[in-house]
Scaffold this motif. Structure first.
Motif, PDB file in Angstrom:
ATOM      1  N   ARG A  52      35.377 -36.781  10.575  1.00 14.61           N
ATOM      2  CA  ARG A  52      36.579 -36.664  11.882  1.00 14.61           C
ATOM      3  C   ARG A  52      37.223 -37.980  11.775  1.00 14.61           C
ATOM      4  NH1 ARG A  52      34.388 -35.070  17.855  1.00 14.61           N
ATOM      5  NH2 ARG A  52      33.550 -37.498  17.781  1.00 14.61           N
ATOM      6  N   LYS A 151      40.711 -38.987  17.304  1.00 10.08           N
ATOM      7  CA  LYS A 151      39.940 -39.708  18.158  1.00 10.08           C
ATOM      8  C   LYS A 151      40.597 -41.270  17.963  1.00 10.08           C
ATOM      9  CE  LYS A 151      35.178 -40.528  19.754  1.00 10.08           C
ATOM     10  NZ  LYS A 151      35.521 -40.397  21.158  1.00 10.08           N
ATOM     11  N   TYR A 155      43.314 -44.526  24.381  1.00  9.26           N
ATOM     12  CA  TYR A 155      42.349 -43.735  25.353  1.00  9.26           C
ATOM     13  C   TYR A 155      42.707 -43.847  26.810  1.00  9.26           C
ATOM     14  CZ  TYR A 155      38.886 -40.723  23.557  1.00  9.26           C
ATOM     15  OH  TYR A 155      38.149 -39.767  22.865  1.00  9.26           O
ATOM     16  N   ASN A 158      42.562 -40.902  29.323  1.00  8.04           N
ATOM     17  CA  ASN A 158      41.249 -40.570  29.587  1.00  8.04           C
ATOM     18  C   ASN A 158      40.710 -41.727  30.518  1.00  8.04           C
ATOM     19  OD1 ASN A 158      41.916 -39.951  26.892  1.00  8.04           O
ATOM     20  ND2 ASN A 158      39.990 -39.042  26.785  1.00  8.04           N
ATOM     21  N   GLU A 184      39.624 -30.579  29.012  1.00 11.64           N
ATOM     22  CA  GLU A 184      38.260 -31.371  28.485  1.00 11.64           C
ATOM     23  C   GLU A 184      37.829 -32.462  29.607  1.00 11.64           C
ATOM     24  OE1 GLU A 184      38.665 -33.433  24.767  1.00 11.64           O
ATOM     25  OE2 GLU A 184      40.834 -33.872  24.986  1.00 11.64           O
ATOM     26  N   GLY A 187      35.585 -37.895  28.501  1.00  5.96           N
ATOM     27  CA  GLY A 187      35.033 -38.174  27.306  1.00  5.96           C
ATOM     28  C   GLY A 187      33.862 -37.140  26.758  1.00  5.96           C
ATOM     29  N   SER A 188      34.345 -35.639  27.124  1.00  6.86           N
ATOM     30  CA  SER A 188      33.295 -34.498  26.946  1.00  6.86           C
ATOM     31  C   SER A 188      34.125 -33.260  27.043  1.00  6.86           C
ATOM     32  CB  SER A 188      32.241 -34.444  28.225  1.00  6.86           C
ATOM     33  OG  SER A 188      32.996 -34.529  29.309  1.00  6.86           O
ATOM     34  N   ASN A 189      33.466 -32.415  26.220  1.00  2.00           N
ATOM     35  CA  ASN A 189      33.895 -31.235  26.192  1.00  2.00           C
ATOM     36  C   ASN A 189      33.322 -30.132  27.484  1.00  2.00           C
ATOM     37  OD1 ASN A 189      33.932 -31.645  22.953  1.00  2.00           O
ATOM     38  ND2 ASN A 189      35.879 -30.730  24.055  1.00  2.00           N
ATOM     39  N   LEU A 209      39.785 -32.562  21.785  1.00  2.00           N
ATOM     40  CA  LEU A 209      38.889 -33.217  20.775  1.00  2.00           C
ATOM     41  C   LEU A 209      37.996 -32.200  20.281  1.00  2.00           C
ATOM     42  CD1 LEU A 209      38.599 -36.077  19.084  1.00  2.00           C
ATOM     43  CD2 LEU A 209      36.460 -36.134  20.478  1.00  2.00           C
ATOM     44  N   GLY A 211      34.793 -31.493  19.732  1.00  2.00           N
ATOM     45  CA  GLY A 211      33.599 -32.317  19.762  1.00  2.00           C
ATOM     46  C   GLY A 211      32.307 -31.970  18.916  1.00  2.00           C
ATOM     47  N   ILE A 212      31.648 -32.804  18.384  1.00  2.00           N
ATOM     48  CA  ILE A 212      30.470 -32.451  17.481  1.00  2.00           C
ATOM     49  C   ILE A 212      29.653 -32.025  18.062  1.00  2.00           C
ATOM     50  CG2 ILE A 212      29.045 -33.521  15.896  1.00  2.00           C
ATOM     51  CD1 ILE A 212      31.646 -35.163  14.893  1.00  2.00           C
ATOM     52  N   THR A 213      29.438 -32.328  19.335  1.00  2.00           N
ATOM     53  CA  THR A 213      28.469 -31.706  20.440  1.00  2.00           C
ATOM     54  C   THR A 213      28.870 -30.443  20.866  1.00  2.00           C
ATOM     55  OG1 THR A 213      28.266 -34.128  21.002  1.00  2.00           O
ATOM     56  CG2 THR A 213      26.794 -32.259  22.286  1.00  2.00           C
ATOM     57  N   GLY A 248      28.880 -34.057  24.741  1.00  2.00           N
ATOM     58  CA  GLY A 248      29.686 -35.137  24.095  1.00  2.00           C
ATOM     59  C   GLY A 248      28.488 -36.050  23.567  1.00  2.00           C
ATOM     60  N   THR A 249      28.830 -36.903  22.513  1.00  2.00           N
ATOM     61  CA  THR A 249      27.709 -37.599  21.993  1.00  2.00           C
ATOM     62  C   THR A 249      27.123 -38.523  22.831  1.00  2.00           C
ATOM     63  OG1 THR A 249      29.031 -37.492  19.851  1.00  2.00           O
ATOM     64  CG2 THR A 249      27.420 -39.355  20.213  1.00  2.00           C
TER      65      THR A 249
HETATM   66  N1  PMP Z   1      36.629 -34.970  24.382  1.00  2.91           N
HETATM   67  C1  PMP Z   1      36.674 -36.380  24.446  1.00  2.91           C
HETATM   68  C2  PMP Z   1      38.078 -36.895  25.045  1.00  2.91           C
HETATM   69  C3  PMP Z   1      35.889 -37.416  24.040  1.00  2.91           C
HETATM   70  O1  PMP Z   1      36.471 -38.622  24.103  1.00  2.91           O
HETATM   71  C4  PMP Z   1      34.681 -37.162  23.501  1.00  2.91           C
HETATM   72  C5  PMP Z   1      33.699 -37.879  23.022  1.00  2.91           C
HETATM   73  N2  PMP Z   1      33.746 -38.312  21.817  1.00  2.91           N
HETATM   74  C6  PMP Z   1      34.303 -35.684  23.443  1.00  2.91           C
HETATM   75  C7  PMP Z   1      35.354 -34.611  24.085  1.00  2.91           C
HETATM   76  C8  PMP Z   1      33.095 -34.950  22.781  1.00  2.91           C
HETATM   77  O2  PMP Z   1      33.202 -35.276  21.595  1.00  2.91           O
HETATM   78  P1  PMP Z   1      31.806 -35.377  20.667  1.00  2.91           P
HETATM   79  O3  PMP Z   1      30.526 -34.105  21.101  1.00  2.91           O
HETATM   80  O4  PMP Z   1      32.062 -35.295  19.284  1.00  2.91           O
HETATM   81  O5  PMP Z   1      31.030 -36.776  21.057  1.00  2.91           O
END
Ligand code: PMP
Length: 292
Positions: A52, A151, A155, A158, A184, A187-189, A209, A211-213, A248-249
């Motif tokens: 990513r 990413k 930011y 956010n 979203e 910093g999360s989905n 984004l 999200g990998i999580t 989110g991570t």
């Molecule tokens: N959306 C946003 C805007 C983010 O900053 C994040 C954190 N990286 C996520 C979603 C979740 O993504 P991930 O699970 O890859 O951390």
């Protein structure tokens, strides 16, 4: 012992880990970053995160001065130098030092920073009792201005959402896009469970984004035979959801028990959320690239 930071190929103590004020990452937010976690000495989804990062860099025409494999090794080495097993890793690739103009061609070499440290986004009690969140008045920046899948170091959108949440005494806020669809968190989905027991999260085409999580949660749910949908939904669907959680991570998988003070479901983490949390914990603690 001071934390050692990877900075352009060297491992330097945190007090000395400094970047020029002429770096366009500082001047313009010109660059990309990643947040990665390691559990019990294994870096979770390292290659997915690096992919990513490199795709984002490719999009903004930022030449990463090291290869993806070298970046992976530098990440693991940063962990080793700091003797870490459970860490939050931040990788930043910024445009590098240039002049005061915008032109990225004036920045001959990108700056690469890797920090392996700790992060605690939400207090532990909220993983057990759930989190109260709000929807932000600040809308998500229009996805045809800056691709949300990058990413990027930009930011502010956010951060404005996070400020709004803090002013309201909330720890996190959920963003809507300009059309009013849920996209979203800051910093999360976002996931909801509807009355039919379906797990729903906004689709990629809405501009979020990837999200990998998020992808891990989807994979785990599908593996359990839980009906999963990537579909658009609105604030009304949030308010009337049976369950809600964020991924989110940094956040990992955290239950949401109220949204704009409307109680979600029974006001406690729902059964599907709890099941996914258990599966997520087991999965994160048994997968990943070994550090040692
Ligand atoms: N959306 C946003 C805007 C983010 O900053 C994040 C954190 N990286 C996520 C979603 C979740 O993504 P991930 O699970 O890859 O951390």
């Amino acid at each position: 012992m001071s934390l050692l930071i990877y900075l352009d190929g060297a491992y330097v103590p945190r007090e000395e880990a400094k970047v020029s004020v002429f770096d366009h990452g500082y001047l313009y937010g010109d660059g990309v970053f990643e947040g990665i976690r390691s559990y019990d000495g294994r870096v979770f989804k390292l290659m997915e995160h690096l992919q990513r990062l490199f795709e984002g860099a490719h999009h903004i025409m930022l030449e990463v001065p090291i290869t993806l494999e070298e970046m992976a090794e530098a990440t693991l080495e940063t962990m080793r130098r700091n003797n870490l097993k459970n860490a939050y890793i931040r990788i930043v690739v910024s445009r590098g030092v240039g002049d005061l103009g915008l032109d990225p061609r004036k920045c001959p070499r990108a700056t690469v920073v890797i920090i392996a440290d700790k992060i605690s986004l939400f207090p532990q009690e909220h993983y057990e009792k759930g989190l109260a969140v709000m929807t932000a008045a600040t809308r998500q920046r229009c996805s045809n201005t800056l691709e949300p899948r990058i990413k990027s170091l930009n930011y502010l959108n956010n951060i404005l959402v996070k400020i709004e949440a803090a002013h309201a005494g909330m720890m996190e806020a959920i963003m809507l896009n300009s059309q009013g669809y849920v996209v979203e968190g800051s910093g999360s989905n976002v996931f909801i469970v509807n009355k039919q027991g379906e797990l729903i999260t906004p689709p990629m085409y809405l501009g979020i984004l990837e999200g990998i999580t998020r992808n891990t949660a989807l994979e785990l749910a599908r593996g359990e035979g839980i009906p999963v949908k990537e579909d658009i939904f609105t604030r009304h669907d949030l308010y009337t959801a049976q369950e809600c959680f964020l991924t989110g991570t940094a956040a990992e998988l955290i239950p949401v028990i109220s949204i704009d003070r409307r109680v979600v479901g029974k006001g406690v983490p729902g059964p599907l959320t709890q099941k996914l949390m258990t599966l997520f914990h087991a999965y994160t603690h048994s997968n990943g690239t070994p550090v040692y």
